[in-house]
Scaffold this active site. Structure first.
Site, mmCIF file in Angstrom:
data_model
loop_
_atom_site.group_PDB
_atom_site.id
_atom_site.type_symbol
_atom_site.label_atom_id
_atom_site.label_comp_id
_atom_site.label_asym_id
_atom_site.label_seq_id
_atom_site.Cartn_x
_atom_site.Cartn_y
_atom_site.Cartn_z
ATOM 1 N N ASP A 90 0.839 -1.210 0.000
ATOM 2 C CA ASP A 90 0.000 0.000 0.000
ATOM 3 C C ASP A 90 0.872 1.258 0.000
ATOM 4 O O ASP A 90 0.476 2.286 -0.556
ATOM 5 C CB ASP A 90 -0.861 0.062 1.265
ATOM 6 N N ASP A 134 -4.485 8.061 1.602
ATOM 7 C CA ASP A 134 -3.967 8.158 0.235
ATOM 8 C C ASP A 134 -2.444 8.101 0.298
ATOM 9 O O ASP A 134 -1.793 9.065 0.704
ATOM 10 C CB ASP A 134 -4.428 9.486 -0.388
HETATM 11 CA CA CA Z 1 -3.246 -2.527 -1.511
#
Ligand code: CA
Length: 292
Positions: free
Chosen positions: A261, A275
């Site tokens: 991520d 974000d």
């Molecule tokens: Ca992800």
């Protein structure tokens, strides 16, 4: 609002993850280069090989930094390294601090990776109960197949593991200690030899608010890998422990972000309410503000 991250020195995004510079056909730092360029930052993404040695990868990075400096006419770069890329960036800054304005570690295994420890043992017969060894090795092969379409563990990934184990990184740290915290879980010195050191990272976190990450195969790999951690059980991003990632000023190490991520993978599939690209933008703005 138009962002302004016109840093004095170019930002160099240094990839890690066993030397892969893409996930399938996707840029590894998904959407980060474009966002930074839109905010006025000069961005470069060198390609380093999947060699086992952090020093060799660091030397490759240095050669490319030289070319960037020659091409842009600037005197220094801001290095932002993800995963193993953080170790290459640390090496470059330790060896030639005069060419590096800052080192930022994103999910960097600065004290080693428990996943690498576990895989190393799994691949060495007799070090783990057979069932566990087989489970983690199989999972890793599936992960590699997803990332690079490789249906077996490639030789260079095994070599890379050695450079990422707790033991391997401890050897590296003994030679290149700049920016490391002196206490486990603490901050390191921000300014060493004229280079500023920062870090951020996340943890896999609970199953609530997963948002589109619930649809992300890479998130499921991270969640599965996370179970093999013991020292930093539940306090890891699936590949690196929270405290293991600490370097210099720790901006935050428990963002609700897994190991992939933090580079906005897969293709922007992340949790709700965060974000990852914004973290790079905000950090570039901070670098600008402090004159870097
Ligand atoms: Ca992800």
């Amino acid at each position: 609002m138009q962002r302004n991250a016109t840093t004095q020195h170019p930002i160099v995004l240094v990839h890690g993850l066993f030397g892969f510079d893409s996930i399938g056909s996707l840029d590894l730092f998904y959407g980060v280069k474009q966002a930074l360029r839109s905010a006025g930052t000069q961005v470069f993404i060198p390609h380093l090989s999947a060699t086992h040695s952090n020093e060799v990868r660091g030397q490759q990075l240095l050669a490319q930094v030289d070319r960037i400096l020659a091409g842009t006419g600037t005197t220094k770069v801001n290095l932002v390294g993800h995963s193993q890329g953080a170790l290459a960036a640390r090496y470059a800054a330790a060896v030639t601090p005069e060419r590096v304005a800052s080192v930022t570690s994103v999910s960097g295994p600065n004290h080693g990776s428990e996943l690498a420890d576990c895989l190393r043992k799994a691949l060495t017969p007799g070090h783990l109960p057979e069932q566990i060894a087989e489970a983690v090795a199989t999972l890793f092969v599936e992960f590699l197949a997803f990332i690079a379409g490789t249906p077996k563990i490639p030789h260079n990934a095994i070599a890379a593991l050695n450079a990422l184990t707790t033991e391997g990184v401890a050897d590296f740290n003994a030679k290149y200690p700049q920016g490391l915290p002196s206490t486990w879980g603490g901050n390191g010195q921000e300014l060493v030899n004229g280079v500023r050191y920062f870090s951020w990272s996340g943890i896999v976190g609970n199953l609530r608010d997963e948002g589109r990450n619930a649809l992300d195969p890479l998130h499921h790999f991270c969640r599965a890998f996370s179970r093999f951690f013991t020292r930093e059980a539940e306090q890891n991003d699936g590949m690196v422990g929270r405290y293991s990632s600490h370097l210099g000023t720790v901006l935050r190490s428990d963002y609700p972000l897994d190991h992939l991520d933090t580079i906005n993978q897969t293709a922007g599939l992340v949790r709700q309410g965060i974000d990852p690209v914004e973290l790079y933008l905000a950090h570039a703005e901070h670098l600008k503000q402090i004159g870097l």
